[in-house]
Design a protein around this motif. Sequence first.
Motif, short mmCIF file in Angstrom:
data_model
loop_
_atom_site.label_atom_id
_atom_site.label_comp_id
_atom_site.label_asym_id
_atom_site.label_seq_id
_atom_site.Cartn_x
_atom_site.Cartn_y
_atom_site.Cartn_z
N VAL A 220 0.68 -1.72 -0.28
CA VAL A 220 0.09 0.37 0.21
C VAL A 220 1.29 0.96 0.21
CG1 VAL A 220 -2.27 -0.79 0.95
CG2 VAL A 220 -0.39 0.06 2.54
N VAL A 221 2.02 1.20 0.92
CA VAL A 221 2.53 2.70 1.00
C VAL A 221 3.51 2.82 -0.45
CG1 VAL A 221 5.06 3.46 1.17
CG2 VAL A 221 3.31 2.25 3.30
N PHE A 222 3.91 1.63 -1.05
CA PHE A 222 4.84 1.26 -2.52
C PHE A 222 3.19 2.58 -3.75
CE2 PHE A 222 4.93 0.14 -6.76
CZ PHE A 222 6.63 0.91 -7.23
N VAL A 223 2.45 1.60 -3.62
CA VAL A 223 0.86 2.62 -3.78
C VAL A 223 0.87 3.62 -3.92
CG1 VAL A 223 -1.54 1.88 -5.15
CG2 VAL A 223 -0.05 -0.29 -4.53
N ALA A 224 1.44 4.15 -2.62
CA ALA A 224 0.07 5.10 -2.94
C ALA A 224 1.41 6.16 -2.93
CB ALA A 224 0.06 5.82 -0.82
N LEU A 225 2.83 6.00 -3.06
CA LEU A 225 4.23 6.72 -3.27
C LEU A 225 3.78 7.13 -5.10
CD1 LEU A 225 5.25 8.28 -0.90
CD2 LEU A 225 7.46 6.37 -1.46
N ALA A 226 3.86 5.36 -5.33
CA ALA A 226 4.03 5.82 -6.81
C ALA A 226 3.03 6.88 -7.55
CB ALA A 226 3.65 4.48 -7.65
N PHE A 227 1.46 7.31 -6.80
CA PHE A 227 0.87 8.21 -7.28
C PHE A 227 1.18 9.53 -6.56
CE2 PHE A 227 -2.65 10.66 -5.87
CZ PHE A 227 -3.15 11.64 -7.59
N ALA A 228 1.44 9.42 -5.70
CA ALA A 228 1.58 10.98 -4.65
C ALA A 228 2.72 11.87 -5.36
CB ALA A 228 1.28 10.89 -3.79
N ALA A 229 3.93 11.02 -5.16
CA ALA A 229 5.50 11.56 -5.19
C ALA A 229 5.27 11.67 -6.99
CB ALA A 229 6.42 10.08 -5.17
N PRO A 230 5.11 11.56 -7.85
CA PRO A 230 4.90 12.21 -9.26
C PRO A 230 3.79 12.78 -9.26
CG PRO A 230 4.58 9.87 -9.31
CD PRO A 230 4.05 10.21 -8.41
N VAL A 231 2.78 13.52 -8.72
CA VAL A 231 1.71 13.93 -8.68
C VAL A 231 2.63 14.92 -7.47
CG1 VAL A 231 -0.80 14.31 -8.35
CG2 VAL A 231 -0.83 12.96 -9.50
N GLY A 232 2.91 14.94 -6.70
CA GLY A 232 3.52 16.14 -5.49
C GLY A 232 4.30 17.14 -6.11
N VAL A 233 5.76 16.02 -5.76
CA VAL A 233 6.70 17.05 -6.72
C VAL A 233 5.95 17.78 -8.36
CG1 VAL A 233 9.25 16.72 -7.67
CG2 VAL A 233 8.33 15.33 -5.78
N GLY A 234 5.66 17.18 -9.18
CA GLY A 234 4.92 17.59 -10.56
C GLY A 234 4.36 19.51 -10.10
N THR A 235 3.22 18.79 -8.90
CA THR A 235 2.58 19.65 -8.62
C THR A 235 3.40 21.24 -8.05
OG1 THR A 235 0.88 18.66 -7.58
CG2 THR A 235 1.06 20.91 -7.47
N ALA A 236 4.13 20.96 -6.68
CA ALA A 236 5.36 21.25 -6.98
C ALA A 236 6.24 22.70 -7.74
CB ALA A 236 6.40 21.09 -5.66
N MET A 237 6.66 21.39 -8.65
CA MET A 237 7.19 22.12 -9.48
C MET A 237 6.88 23.36 -10.35
SD MET A 237 9.28 20.28 -12.80
CE MET A 237 10.85 18.95 -11.22
N TYR A 238 5.26 22.89 -11.14
CA TYR A 238 4.72 24.06 -12.31
C TYR A 238 4.45 25.23 -10.83
CZ TYR A 238 0.66 25.65 -14.40
OH TYR A 238 -0.59 26.59 -14.96
N LEU A 239 4.29 25.21 -9.45
CA LEU A 239 3.83 26.39 -8.63
C LEU A 239 4.82 27.39 -8.43
CD1 LEU A 239 2.48 24.83 -5.63
CD2 LEU A 239 0.54 26.47 -6.82
N THR A 240 6.29 26.85 -8.22
CA THR A 240 7.94 27.54 -8.07
C THR A 240 8.00 28.23 -9.83
OG1 THR A 240 8.61 25.35 -8.25
CG2 THR A 240 7.90 26.30 -5.42
N GLU A 241 8.20 27.30 -10.57
CA GLU A 241 9.00 27.21 -11.74
C GLU A 241 8.28 27.75 -13.41
OE1 GLU A 241 11.94 27.01 -10.43
OE2 GLU A 241 11.69 26.38 -9.37
N PHE A 242 6.66 27.44 -13.18
CA PHE A 242 5.82 28.04 -13.90
C PHE A 242 4.66 28.53 -13.70
CE2 PHE A 242 7.66 23.92 -15.03
CZ PHE A 242 8.23 23.83 -16.19
N ARG A 243 4.44 29.41 -12.23
CA ARG A 243 3.52 30.12 -12.46
C ARG A 243 3.73 31.49 -11.72
NH1 ARG A 243 -1.55 30.87 -14.17
NH2 ARG A 243 -2.04 29.05 -15.75
N THR A 244 4.06 32.64 -11.73
CA THR A 244 4.05 33.23 -10.71
C THR A 244 3.19 33.37 -10.16
OG1 THR A 244 2.57 34.73 -12.31
CG2 THR A 244 5.33 34.82 -12.07
N GLU A 245 2.99 33.97 -8.77
CA GLU A 245 1.79 33.74 -7.69
C GLU A 245 0.92 34.57 -8.29
OE1 GLU A 245 1.95 32.40 -4.71
OE2 GLU A 245 3.54 31.92 -5.35
N GLY A 246 -0.62 33.93 -8.23
CA GLY A 246 -2.02 34.86 -8.48
C GLY A 246 -2.81 33.97 -8.07
N LEU A 247 -3.88 33.93 -8.44
CA LEU A 247 -5.17 33.28 -8.50
C LEU A 247 -4.72 32.09 -8.52
CD1 LEU A 247 -8.45 33.56 -7.55
CD2 LEU A 247 -8.58 33.08 -9.84
#
Lengths: 291, 253, 281
Positions: free
Chosen positions: C68-95
């Motif tokens: 279950v931990v492997f499945v959880a991580l397989a989903f959340a790690a790429p999505v989570g890190v990707g989201t963080a990357m989008y927030l910091t590198e691809f978007r300026t602060e805003g809505l």
Amino acid sequence: MKKLFDQERVVGAALMVFSITALVILLLIMLFILDGGLPLFNKVSVSDFLLGDKWVPAKGLFGASQFIVAALLVTFGAILLSVPLGISCAVFLAEIAPGWAKRIVRPAIELLAGIPSIIYGVFALIIIVSLVRVTFNVATGETILAASIVLAIMILPIIISISQDSIESVPRLYKEGSYALGATDWQTIHRVLVPAAGPGIVAGIILAMGRAIGETMAVVLVIGNVEKMPAGLLDPGETLTSAILLEMGEAVVKSTHYNALFCLGLVPFILVLFMSVLSSRLTTKNKARFA
Amino acid sequence: MDSKNKIEVKDLNLWYADKQALKDNNLHIKERKVTALIGPSGCGKSTFVRCINRMNDLIDGVRITGSILLDNKNIYDKDVDVVALRKRVGMVFQRPNPFPMSIFDNIAYGPRIHGIKDKDSLRKIVEESLVGAALWDEVSDRLGTNALDLSGGQQQRLCIARSLAVKPEVILFDEPCSALDPIATGKIEDLIHELRKKYTIVIVTHNMQQAARVSDFTGFFLLGKLLEFGKTRDIFENPKKKETEDYITGRFG
Amino acid sequence: MLSKNADRLAKIWLWLSALVIILVLLSVLGYVFINGIGAISVSFLLDMPQNNWREGGIYPAIVGSLIVVFVALAFAAPVGVGTAMYLTEFRTEGLVTRIIRTSSDALNAVPSIVFGLFGLSLFVFYLGDYTGGPSLLSAGLTLGFMILPTIIRTSEVAMRNVPYAERMESFGMGASKLQTIRNIVLPGAVPGIATGLILSIGRAVGETAPIIFMVALNPTIPKSLFGSGNTLTTQLYYLSMEGISMKVAFGTALTLMLVILTLNAITRVFKKRLSRNLRRC
């Protein structure tokens, strides 16, 4: 010149899909919990659900007030126990503790936050329950109070870390101003630092309340699980979350009972979302005050 | 008329961890006079003044040798009560730092922590202190408002009133006007001029005109050392050391 | 001197409060260790349960937890890190960033039992044909949803801690945004991201309520992701709640505790390295 196939834009678009996942999941949770719960109100009125105190699924009675009252009692008990201790410890870490003490206490608090709730439950099941039974000389220690104590331990790390942050973010200038007037450490702490950190500390307490209302495993093991309106802290009871946990197995899918259990989940869900918004509002406001 | 020495500093050294910030300083501060300490930034003048009410005790890793006598009693002796010392030697800081509470509570803070609870006494002290700090006329009708709503100059005078409220003997000013505009600065300078009738005042400033305007004595600090000290007029008109002359004529600093 | 005495008393109380907290931690740890140490052994970890859990080991639960931990991580790690990357590198602060961050915070606040209800209705009833119903896959995905906010938050902080100047330097040498992310941002953020991932593993391993409706007390080794299985936490719940075997329950609790302690120790190492890196800048 723009390339036809711009790698950067493709990656950006892919990441955007990732980043709306959190929102999509949140909306799906709302949708599914509402979908699971709302049909109840075709059979039972909202006020009967919230205010009624008879919960007999076999007879179609779904009054949840005893669960709500038990959850609130447990939460307030936990807050009452953990707030004085938590704020004291936060003050200790922020103002008093020498380096070596911080190096012991801080990791201890992190560890406390990392211990799974089920382990707290098993600990409380034997230790805290007997402690309550012996101390108060009651027939069973499985009471609201036992649940409050174990929850108090579980929410301490939240209260401590948020309070410590807000105390440390009070500008140094205030502290110096107070000392320069001949105030002692304690006078400076309780007359200037803690009041100035007040909104931040309150935000931490609200967050901790949310955590306490939503907690299931540690509570279900020690609260006695008696479906009856608790008269006091030394009564057994059953909270919203423990009722869901205990009855889901026997509820027929899509039955009224099943709907009612989803509605039990809806109550802490809404409360907790509300609290989380309130808490983050307070935090931002607090930060702006000192900027 | 020559007044007596209120404060005598003897062989004062101070280290931040391994770095020596003050070196062998000796200085006498006269009672009910204004003593100004000038010098380029980082010369140790602020550090020096914070030794006089032991504010440096609050910083980790500070080591101090030598002595500072206040009325002939070394404030660094083991039996000295730092809290009582700070009640006698007040301090006004570089940036105005009123507490986030009402004007009244700001002034009443000191008297309250020193045990005065009676409402009428408190009200009297608050009024006296605000009058003393030349702020009464501006705020007497809104003592309940938050002190942070005042202007910068008013806030600084509030902080002065706050230290007057504990009835100190000495007031240390650590660059009190560096965050203020010229008009507010003028008001504070007038106030210091008034206050010298009752209090012994030490003011740290990087503004030489200010030192010349408000002080009776001036000391010039360079690299953690008091290089020259004397009557303000002598220092400004007839400096003995070349570094002092260079500094006050604006050749460095 | 009244205020002096008050000061001294208050300080004693503050020291005591810290001491109480240490004692609480030690009593929880001590309780689990003392009761569990007798049950735990290599064979306890690697043997099958016998006689309805009263004897034998807990191997199936360990395998189940890993899955279950492997499945959880397989989903959340790429999505989570990707989201963080989008927030910091691809978007300026805003809505947009505000909406994403608020939903992530709100998701973080959702009570664990509500995740349980959600997982049950989505994965077991709605998507049951694809997930195998109450399967380890369903449980793992539910946990993945739950740990997503933690991963987003920690990765975002890690990426923001990479100095802006280093990015500018890279752009200045003619590197594209993607090259900069690959060569500057990600390497700099790895310790922080890793700490966040380990933190999330700890949460996923320790959670019970979100998966309690999807895993049963099952004495067999899970055959596939789509099959049923149990985990350390759910097993601990059933064994202690129904009083089946406190000895095995304590052994399970100690195993779980050791996993948490190990993860905690690893994050400590990462954090040390992290602060060393920051000091170097």
